[in-house]
Design an enzyme around this catalytic site. Structure first.
Site, PDB file in Angstrom:
ATOM      1  N   GLY A 153       0.687  -1.239  -0.004  1.00 34.71           N
ATOM      2  CA  GLY A 153       0.046   0.049   0.012  1.00 34.71           C
ATOM      3  C   GLY A 153       0.758   1.166   0.003  1.00 34.71           C
ATOM      4  O   GLY A 153       0.330   2.306  -0.648  1.00 34.71           O
ATOM      5  N   ASP A 154       1.897   1.295   0.724  1.00 41.67           N
ATOM      6  CA  ASP A 154       2.941   2.311   0.615  1.00 41.67           C
ATOM      7  C   ASP A 154       3.509   2.588  -0.437  1.00 41.67           C
ATOM      8  O   ASP A 154       3.814   3.806  -1.005  1.00 41.67           O
ATOM      9  CB  ASP A 154       3.838   2.165   1.692  1.00 41.67           C
ATOM     10  CG  ASP A 154       3.594   1.611   3.154  1.00 41.67           C
ATOM     11  OD1 ASP A 154       2.472   2.196   3.477  1.00 41.67           O
ATOM     12  OD2 ASP A 154       4.330   1.143   4.043  1.00 41.67           O
ATOM     13  N   ALA A 155       3.801   1.542  -1.335  1.00 39.39           N
ATOM     14  CA  ALA A 155       4.590   1.538  -2.447  1.00 39.39           C
ATOM     15  C   ALA A 155       3.487   2.294  -3.615  1.00 39.39           C
ATOM     16  O   ALA A 155       3.882   3.137  -4.433  1.00 39.39           O
ATOM     17  CB  ALA A 155       5.002   0.325  -2.988  1.00 39.39           C
TER      18      ALA A 155
END
Length: 309
Positions: free
Chosen positions: A249-251
């Protein structure tokens, strides 16, 4: 300039074992150490896309120093608040199933919280602040509201990616982008997870009505939903062998932000973002971007009203 804020930084230890068995020594056949915390991940991925950022947050002890040193080696500026204790080390085990062991982190004192808020108040108007992740011990949920107030007063674009329930109370301050996952979106509206796709769109639309300018819902292997006042888009994800979903999700968020800065259309940014999220899930840590040109071929974007439910 983009600033990232990780309130609860971490080192992620990834290990792989053939089978995790109780009451015996489980020897790994692979291991990897990564500086982590959701905002830290965003800074790293932004750098891989050629976008500079400054990483804020709390770090402690030898593990916190490892995070700061690792970011500096990557050419990422830092402006952390040093606190007592030891920055947490999380463990992700890939075996017959995926196991995630996430620790609490050090206690953060009130004066240390004020130091961080002072750093945020020094951010110039027109810049972007990405606040991501959980809260460490001692930090009240109201800090998210305090940050939103500062950003609204100083004309800073606020991006929020956190499970903290007070996100709903930041909407009066018109955050630029919210990135909940499906479970977080259900929790914000006190609904039982999982939600149907129609319910996800309904909740996302409600966030827009209450003040959010953009909403990006991460959906794991199902891809993502993007909502703005002019657009609702459904994005499918490439499928593959999942290794570690912890940072995907961060990527996705970092890629979406970076591609918009680089003047990609919303659709192009979403395609890149979901492909990068998938690539990360298929890796031990954050994507190295080498397979994006292949994975993006399996991404489709459909206006929601035309999407099959």
């Amino acid at each position: 300039m983009i600033y990232t804020c990780t309130l609860n930084t971490a080192i992620d230890l990834y290990v792989a074992v053939d089978e995790l068995k109780p009451d015996r020594v489980n020897r790994t056949h692979d291991e990897d150490y990564q500086p982590n915390g959701k905002g830290v991940n965003v800074s790293i991925m932004l750098k891989r896309h050629g976008i500079d950022s400054i990483a804020l947050g709390f770090i402690a002890g030898f593990s916190g120093q490892y995070i700061e040193d690792s970011l500096k080696e990557l050419g990422i500026q830092t402006n952390f608040v040093q606190v007592d204790g030891i920055t947490r080390i999380n463990v992700f085990i890939n075996s017959t199933k995926e196991y995630k062991i996430v620790n609490q982190g050090p206690m953060i004192q009130t004066h240390e919280q004020e130091q961080l808020l002072t750093k945020i108040k020094a951010i110039s108007a027109g810049n972007t602040l990405v606040v991501s992740g959980s809260l460490p011990k001692g930090v009240p949920q109201s800090i998210i509201i305090d940050i939103a107030k500062i950003c609204a007063a100083r004309d800073i674009k606020l991006v929020l990616d956190t499970s903290v329930s007070t996100v709903i109370d930041t909407l009066d301050y018109k955050p630029f982008l919210l990135k909940p996952n499906e479970e977080e979106l259900a929790d914000l509206f006190h609904k039982k997870h999982p939600l149907s796709e129609a319910e996800l769109v309904e909740c996302g639309t409600e966030l827009l009505k209450k003040g959010a300018q953009h909403v990006l819902v991460s959906r794991g292997k199902e891809g993502a939903l993007y909502l703005s006042r002019n657009n609702i888009l459904k994005v499918t994800s490439p499928q593959g062998q999942v290794v570690n979903t912890a940072c995907s999700g961060d990527a996705m968020l970092a890629t979406f932000i970076s591609k918009q800065i680089q003047n990609y259309t919303v659709e192009e940014a979403l395609s890149q973002a979901v492909a990068t999220g998938a690539s990360t899930a298929f890796s031990k840590g954050l994507s190295d971007l080498k397979d994006i040109s292949t994975l993006i071929k399996d991404v489709t974007i459909t206006p929601y009203k035309e999407a099959s439910l």
